[in-house]
Scaffold this motif. Structure first.
Motif, PDB file in Angstrom:
ATOM      1  N   VAL A  42       0.836  -1.204   0.000  1.00  0.00           N
ATOM      2  CA  VAL A  42       0.000   0.000   0.000  1.00  0.00           C
ATOM      3  C   VAL A  42       0.872   1.255   0.000  1.00  0.00           C
ATOM      4  O   VAL A  42       0.613   2.221  -0.723  1.00  0.00           O
ATOM      5  CB  VAL A  42      -0.966  -0.020   1.198  1.00  0.00           C
ATOM      6  N   GLY A  43       1.923   1.225   0.810  1.00  0.00           N
ATOM      7  CA  GLY A  43       2.833   2.368   0.830  1.00  0.00           C
ATOM      8  C   GLY A  43       3.529   2.577  -0.508  1.00  0.00           C
ATOM      9  O   GLY A  43       3.710   3.716  -0.960  1.00  0.00           O
ATOM     10  N   GLU A  44       3.924   1.470  -1.154  1.00  0.00           N
ATOM     11  CA  GLU A  44       4.565   1.596  -2.462  1.00  0.00           C
ATOM     12  C   GLU A  44       3.593   2.166  -3.499  1.00  0.00           C
ATOM     13  O   GLU A  44       3.970   2.999  -4.325  1.00  0.00           O
ATOM     14  CB  GLU A  44       5.074   0.216  -2.912  1.00  0.00           C
ATOM     15  N   LEU A  45       2.334   1.720  -3.439  1.00  0.00           N
ATOM     16  CA  LEU A  45       1.340   2.207  -4.403  1.00  0.00           C
ATOM     17  C   LEU A  45       1.068   3.691  -4.218  1.00  0.00           C
ATOM     18  O   LEU A  45       1.032   4.453  -5.198  1.00  0.00           O
ATOM     19  CB  LEU A  45       0.051   1.405  -4.251  1.00  0.00           C
ATOM     20  N   VAL A  46       0.899   4.121  -2.985  1.00  0.00           N
ATOM     21  CA  VAL A  46       0.654   5.549  -2.730  1.00  0.00           C
ATOM     22  C   VAL A  46       1.878   6.377  -3.126  1.00  0.00           C
ATOM     23  O   VAL A  46       1.748   7.451  -3.720  1.00  0.00           O
ATOM     24  CB  VAL A  46       0.285   5.762  -1.252  1.00  0.00           C
ATOM     25  N   GLY A  47       3.071   5.868  -2.829  1.00  0.00           N
ATOM     26  CA  GLY A  47       4.278   6.598  -3.217  1.00  0.00           C
ATOM     27  C   GLY A  47       4.434   6.709  -4.718  1.00  0.00           C
ATOM     28  O   GLY A  47       4.869   7.753  -5.241  1.00  0.00           O
ATOM     29  N   LEU A  48       4.062   5.649  -5.461  1.00  0.00           N
ATOM     30  CA  LEU A  48       4.134   5.702  -6.920  1.00  0.00           C
ATOM     31  C   LEU A  48       3.175   6.764  -7.474  1.00  0.00           C
ATOM     32  O   LEU A  48       3.533   7.539  -8.364  1.00  0.00           O
ATOM     33  CB  LEU A  48       3.811   4.327  -7.495  1.00  0.00           C
ATOM     34  N   CYS A  49       1.957   6.807  -6.928  1.00  0.00           N
ATOM     35  CA  CYS A  49       0.995   7.818  -7.392  1.00  0.00           C
ATOM     36  C   CYS A  49       1.471   9.221  -7.057  1.00  0.00           C
ATOM     37  O   CYS A  49       1.299  10.154  -7.861  1.00  0.00           O
ATOM     38  CB  CYS A  49      -0.379   7.552  -6.767  1.00  0.00           C
ATOM     39  N   ARG A  50       2.062   9.402  -5.892  1.00  0.00           N
ATOM     40  CA  ARG A  50       2.579  10.727  -5.528  1.00  0.00           C
ATOM     41  C   ARG A  50       3.715  11.151  -6.459  1.00  0.00           C
ATOM     42  O   ARG A  50       3.796  12.316  -6.863  1.00  0.00           O
ATOM     43  CB  ARG A  50       3.067  10.717  -4.080  1.00  0.00           C
ATOM     44  N   ARG A  51       4.584  10.225  -6.801  1.00  0.00           N
ATOM     45  CA  ARG A  51       5.717  10.573  -7.667  1.00  0.00           C
ATOM     46  C   ARG A  51       5.247  10.969  -9.061  1.00  0.00           C
ATOM     47  O   ARG A  51       5.734  11.944  -9.641  1.00  0.00           O
ATOM     48  CB  ARG A  51       6.671   9.379  -7.746  1.00  0.00           C
ATOM     49  N   VAL A  52       4.295  10.234  -9.620  1.00  0.00           N
ATOM     50  CA  VAL A  52       3.793  10.565 -10.956  1.00  0.00           C
ATOM     51  C   VAL A  52       3.031  11.886 -10.927  1.00  0.00           C
ATOM     52  O   VAL A  52       3.156  12.719 -11.827  1.00  0.00           O
ATOM     53  CB  VAL A  52       2.907   9.434 -11.495  1.00  0.00           C
ATOM     54  N   ARG A  75      -0.489  18.135 -15.962  1.00  0.00           N
ATOM     55  CA  ARG A  75      -1.879  18.261 -15.542  1.00  0.00           C
ATOM     56  C   ARG A  75      -2.688  17.035 -15.933  1.00  0.00           C
ATOM     57  O   ARG A  75      -3.813  16.868 -15.474  1.00  0.00           O
ATOM     58  CB  ARG A  75      -2.496  19.499 -16.178  1.00  0.00           C
ATOM     59  N   ALA A  76      -2.166  16.179 -16.810  1.00  0.00           N
ATOM     60  CA  ALA A  76      -2.848  14.967 -17.252  1.00  0.00           C
ATOM     61  C   ALA A  76      -1.888  13.788 -17.113  1.00  0.00           C
ATOM     62  O   ALA A  76      -1.306  13.313 -18.089  1.00  0.00           O
ATOM     63  CB  ALA A  76      -3.340  15.111 -18.690  1.00  0.00           C
ATOM     64  N   PRO A  77      -1.693  13.270 -15.880  1.00  0.00           N
ATOM     65  CA  PRO A  77      -0.710  12.198 -15.677  1.00  0.00           C
ATOM     66  C   PRO A  77      -1.252  10.803 -15.944  1.00  0.00           C
ATOM     67  O   PRO A  77      -0.590   9.812 -15.594  1.00  0.00           O
ATOM     68  CB  PRO A  77      -0.344  12.355 -14.198  1.00  0.00           C
ATOM     69  N   GLY A  78      -2.454  10.681 -16.524  1.00  0.00           N
ATOM     70  CA  GLY A  78      -3.081   9.372 -16.647  1.00  0.00           C
ATOM     71  C   GLY A  78      -2.278   8.371 -17.447  1.00  0.00           C
ATOM     72  O   GLY A  78      -2.126   7.217 -17.044  1.00  0.00           O
ATOM     73  N   ARG A  79      -1.753   8.771 -18.603  1.00  0.00           N
ATOM     74  CA  ARG A  79      -1.023   7.815 -19.443  1.00  0.00           C
ATOM     75  C   ARG A  79       0.284   7.375 -18.802  1.00  0.00           C
ATOM     76  O   ARG A  79       0.659   6.204 -18.868  1.00  0.00           O
ATOM     77  CB  ARG A  79      -0.783   8.427 -20.817  1.00  0.00           C
ATOM     78  N   ARG A  80       0.964   8.309 -18.167  1.00  0.00           N
ATOM     79  CA  ARG A  80       2.216   7.919 -17.501  1.00  0.00           C
ATOM     80  C   ARG A  80       1.927   7.021 -16.299  1.00  0.00           C
ATOM     81  O   ARG A  80       2.642   6.031 -16.070  1.00  0.00           O
ATOM     82  CB  ARG A  80       2.981   9.165 -17.056  1.00  0.00           C
TER      83      ARG A  80
END
Length: 506
Positions: free
Chosen positions: A87-97, A103-108
């Motif tokens: 869970v921590g890795e997933l939240v950290g990945l979303c924060r980094r992206v 303004r549109a980070p969906g594809r990355r």
């Protein structure tokens, strides 16, 4: 309380949707629950959280406090969330992206999550929605679901693929639904979210998150000093200007000194008839009775007589050459001399077809009244006449500046660096933004016929538009032209302007 209707997407000149709801400006309501809801710029995540079994209740040690009554009652045992590494890795990945600045980070984020899931043997169940240029990116894993209850739409990982570790994953790019989108990680939402609850940013416990395309309510009153305003004000609300700073105290004006008059020295007083001994007994009050002569007035200098003006002469001496005879001036009323008349300068404005009012003004065929004199154009015959196109409107900026639209413009922080500006194809329009939200080449204003088109050129922070009377903003899809209508508000970064025009049948 009825919710505000979602903004109607504007259609571009190609027929494709030219606007989408701005991801960070819509409301996110959280249903109570034990999972984790995380909202970041451009990203909304709901991830399942495992809980540890509740232990036996133990009475806490009572401290020596006065006035707190009898011994405290032991609290009921509750389940506590456990720290999950994934869970921590997933939240950290979303924060980094999200922190990458797009303004549109969906594809990355879609690519990053796909690579991360291949390295995790037992990922947690989650549902994530991220903004793209023209819609949303959805990733559902395990028990994650995405549904639109008002339309009967539902997506689950069972409709996706199975990874090598047996995890079901659905990753898909979708368009914005015209109703509320609900994300959950599999836990049932026993209570509906409160209609006034709105998660702007951060992480809170919850069973589901409802992302509504309707505009979020704007807070009334000014923003407190020292805080960051995440939500933009309503499109057509005039923000009161800041009070002017107090005037600085003016420096005291220097006191003018009286001009000093240098008078000739007075003649010496005749003390010969008075002894020094008698002078001590002399009444000084009678001293004023002595006749003192007043100083003579200064004599003004005599006026300087200027020499008589001379005739013009050559600077370097010698005799000037005689001037050739000139032709006589034309006599009023005489016939003009034979010869070709001087050609009038050619009008370089684009030629368009319109209708003329009875005063000869060219107007948009869709207009019912003349833009200049205001008379009804339907009184004239509907015969299209080709002529030079007049300016099609004004851009009225938030600082009071106006720009007349008589040709194509490139708006941005450094528009003069574009090749089309250097070649004369576009005219530069510098937009100064102290917040840094305007790109170097942010948007274009194109004039096509009698229409004014706005195109986002792929700016980093996007371009928001709102037609007259719209409750919220819509984000332009890059490269999709949208026609500006009178009263439409446009926002780029921290700057805003409105389009006003008397042309067109709107």
């Amino acid at each position: 309380m009825s919710a505000s209707p979602p903004p109607v997407p504007l259609t571009g000149t190609t027929g494709a949707p030219a606007t989408v709801p701005p991801f960070d400006q819509v409301a996110v309501r959280v249903a109570p629950g034990q999972d984790l809801v995380v909202r970041l710029p451009g990203v909304l995540l709901v991830v399942a959280v495992t809980t540890a079994a509740a232990g036996p209740a133990t009475a806490p040690a009572r401290p020596a406090l006065v006035g707190w009554g009898p011994a405290p009652v032991p609290p009921a045992p509750v389940a506590a969330p456990t720290g999950d590494v994934h869970v921590g890795e997933l939240v950290g990945l979303c924060r980094r992206v999200s922190a990458a600045g797009s303004r549109a980070p969906g594809r990355r984020l879609h690519e990053e999550l796909h690579g991360w899931l291949l390295t995790v043997t037992d990922p947690p169940s989650f549902a994530v929605a991220a903004a793209t240029e023209d819609g949303l990116a959805l990733v559902l894993v395990g028990g994650g679901t995405a549904e639109v209850p008002d339309l009967g739409l539902r997506l689950t990982p069972a409709e996706g693929e199975k990874l090598d570790n047996g995890t079901l994953v659905l990753d898909r790019f979708v368009t914005w639904p015209p109703a509320a989108l609900q994300l959950s990680a599999g836990a049932p939402a026993g209570t509906a979210p409160h209609p006034l609850a709105d998660l702007e940013a951060g992480a809170v416990p919850g069973a589901a998150a409802v992302l509504s395309p309707a505009p979020a309510p704007t807070a009334a009153g000014p923003v407190p000093t020292g805080t960051t305003q995440l939500r933009l004000p309503a499109p057509h609300v005039v923000t009161p200007p800041l009070p002017p700073p107090p005037p600085r105290p003016a420096a005291p004006a220097p006191t003018p000194r009286a001009p000093e008059v240098l008078a000739p020295p007075a003649p010496p007083h005749d003390h010969a008839g008075h002894g020094h001994g008698d002078h001590a007994d002399h009444d000084h009050g009678d001293h004023a009775g002595h006749d003192h002569a007043a100083p003579p007035a200064p004599v003004p200098p005599p006026p300087v007589e200027l020499p008589a003006p001379k005739k013009s002469t050559l600077l370097f001496g010698g005799t000037g050459e005689p001037e050739p005879p000139r032709e006589p001036l034309p006599t009023p009323g005489a016939a003009p001399a034979a010869g070709a008349p001087a050609a009038e300068p050619e009008d370089e404005r684009p030629q368009v077809k319109g209708i003329l009012c009875k005063n000869g003004h060219l107007n948009d065929p869709r207009a019912g009244f003349c833009a200049l004199c205001g008379i009804r154009t339907t009184q004239q015959t509907a015969v299209l006449v080709e002529g030079p196109r007049p300016p099609l409107g004004l851009l009225v900026f938030d600082d009071g500046a106006t720009v007349s639209l008589d040709m194509d413009y490139l708006l941005g922080r450094e528009p003069e660096t574009d090749e089309r500006v250097a070649s004369g194809q576009l005219r530069p329009l510098l937009v100064v933004d102290t917040t840094g939200g305007v790109s170097r080449h942010h948007a274009e204003i194109r004039l096509e016929g009698w229409d004014v088109l706005l195109v986002d050129t792929g700016s980093a922070n996007g371009t928001l538009v709102a037609p007259r009377g719209a409750p919220g903003w819509s984000s332009l899809v890059p490269g999709q032209p949208v026609r500006l209508t009178p009263g439409m508000a446009v926002r780029m970064g921290g700057r805003q302007f409105a389009f006003e025009s008397p042309h067109g049948g709107f």
